[in-house]
Structure formats: structure tokens, C-alpha cells
Design a protein around this motif. Structure first.
Motif, PDB file in Angstrom:
ATOM      1  N   ASN A 266       0.807  -1.215   0.000  1.00  0.00           N
ATOM      2  CA  ASN A 266       0.000   0.000   0.000  1.00  0.00           C
ATOM      3  C   ASN A 266       0.837   1.260   0.000  1.00  0.00           C
ATOM      4  O   ASN A 266       0.526   2.228  -0.681  1.00  0.00           O
ATOM      5  N   HIS A 267       1.900   1.291   0.807  1.00  0.00           N
ATOM      6  CA  HIS A 267       2.776   2.461   0.841  1.00  0.00           C
ATOM      7  C   HIS A 267       4.132   2.068   1.400  1.00  0.00           C
ATOM      8  O   HIS A 267       4.258   1.021   2.039  1.00  0.00           O
ATOM      9  N   THR A 268       5.101   2.894   1.138  1.00  0.00           N
ATOM     10  CA  THR A 268       6.410   2.719   1.741  1.00  0.00           C
ATOM     11  C   THR A 268       6.951   4.092   2.085  1.00  0.00           C
ATOM     12  O   THR A 268       6.645   5.074   1.401  1.00  0.00           O
ATOM     13  N   ILE A 269       7.693   4.165   3.159  1.00  0.00           N
ATOM     14  CA  ILE A 269       8.246   5.443   3.604  1.00  0.00           C
ATOM     15  C   ILE A 269       9.628   5.630   2.992  1.00  0.00           C
ATOM     16  O   ILE A 269      10.460   4.718   3.020  1.00  0.00           O
TER      17      ILE A 269
ATOM     18  N   HIS B   3      -1.963   1.453  -8.771  1.00  0.00           N
ATOM     19  CA  HIS B   3      -2.471   0.397  -7.892  1.00  0.00           C
ATOM     20  C   HIS B   3      -2.584   0.843  -6.434  1.00  0.00           C
ATOM     21  O   HIS B   3      -2.354   0.042  -5.525  1.00  0.00           O
ATOM     22  N   ASP B   4      -2.884   2.106  -6.212  1.00  0.00           N
ATOM     23  CA  ASP B   4      -3.108   2.627  -4.861  1.00  0.00           C
ATOM     24  C   ASP B   4      -1.850   2.661  -3.997  1.00  0.00           C
ATOM     25  O   ASP B   4      -1.932   2.780  -2.781  1.00  0.00           O
TER      26      ASP B   4
END
Length: 127
Positions: free
Chosen positions: A6-9, A44-45
Motif C-alpha cells: 500500500n505504501h512505503t516510507i 495500484h493505490d
């Protein structure tokens, strides 16, 4: 059960400069603030969430798959920004691209030294 990232920092010394850099290179809309982050929406969000960690930045690797039709424009923006690029992750083949798996790809560094990669074909997908 399908699982999606979903996400990565992305740690940065200056989140505004780093997020603006990657959106310019990839031709994406401006980053969006969310709490202490500047988020860069991808397909893809998935988002890259830029964060100022206030300490030493450990270089990471981020790879972006782009359509073949967009590859030349992305490379041209890297060159226009005066950035060196390489065909390999070890930065030995300067100002060259690779043709891994029948696609095209290159590596470059962001303002914090993260090793960014742009490729048109996933590894193992071609000849």
C-alpha cells in the motif's frame, strides 16, 4: 488472500525537495501532504510517503516500472536535471541503459542518494 503493498516510507533530508524531484522525473502530479508525510501516488493505490527523519539517510533502492512509450521521456527528464544515470545497479556503466529481459532500464540517484531504477519489463518476464 491477495496482498498488495500500500505504501512505503522514503526517508529524506528535505521531503519537499525529494518528493518534488521524483514527481518531476516520473511526470506525476505534485505530492500531497498527509500528516508528517508528503505522499506521491503511484499506480495500484501505492504511495511513496516522503518523511524527514532528521538523521542520517541510509540509501535504499526503489524501482519504477513504466510503459515503454514513456521511458524516453523519463530518461530525458533525468538528463535535463543534470543527473548521471547508469545501466547497472553498481553504477559502472555510466550514461548507458540496459536491455534486461527485452526491455529497457536505467538507474539514477535521488537527492538523498537512494538508488532509483526505471524499467519497462519486470525481471524474469522476457528473453
Amino acid at each position: 488472500m491477495p496482498v498488495e503493498l500500500n505504501h512505503t516510507i522514503v526517508h529524506a533530508t528535505d521531503k519537499s525537495a525529494s518528493a518534488a524531484f521524483i514527481t518531476e522525473v516520473l511526470g506525476l502530479p505534485a505530492p500531497v501532504p498527509f500528516g508528517p508525510f508528503l505522499t506521491v501516488p503511484l499506480a495500484h493505490d501505492l504511495t511513496l510517503d516522503y518523511y524527514e527523519s532528521g538523521g542520517e539517510i541510509a540509501a535504499q533502492h526503489y524501482a519504477f516500472k513504466v510503459p515503454d512509450a514513456d521511458f524516453d521521456a523519463v530518461l530525458a527528464r533525468v538528463v535535463a536535471l543534470g543527473r548521471t544515470y547508469w545501466a547497472d545497479p553498481y553504477h559502472r556503466q555510466e550514461n548507458e541503459i540496459n536491455t534486461n529481459d527485452g526491455g529497457r532500464g536505467f538507474y539514477f540517484e535521488d537527492p538523498d542518494g537512494h538508488n532509483m531504477e526505471v524499467l519497462t519489463r519486470s525481471y524474469g518476464s522476457g528473453s
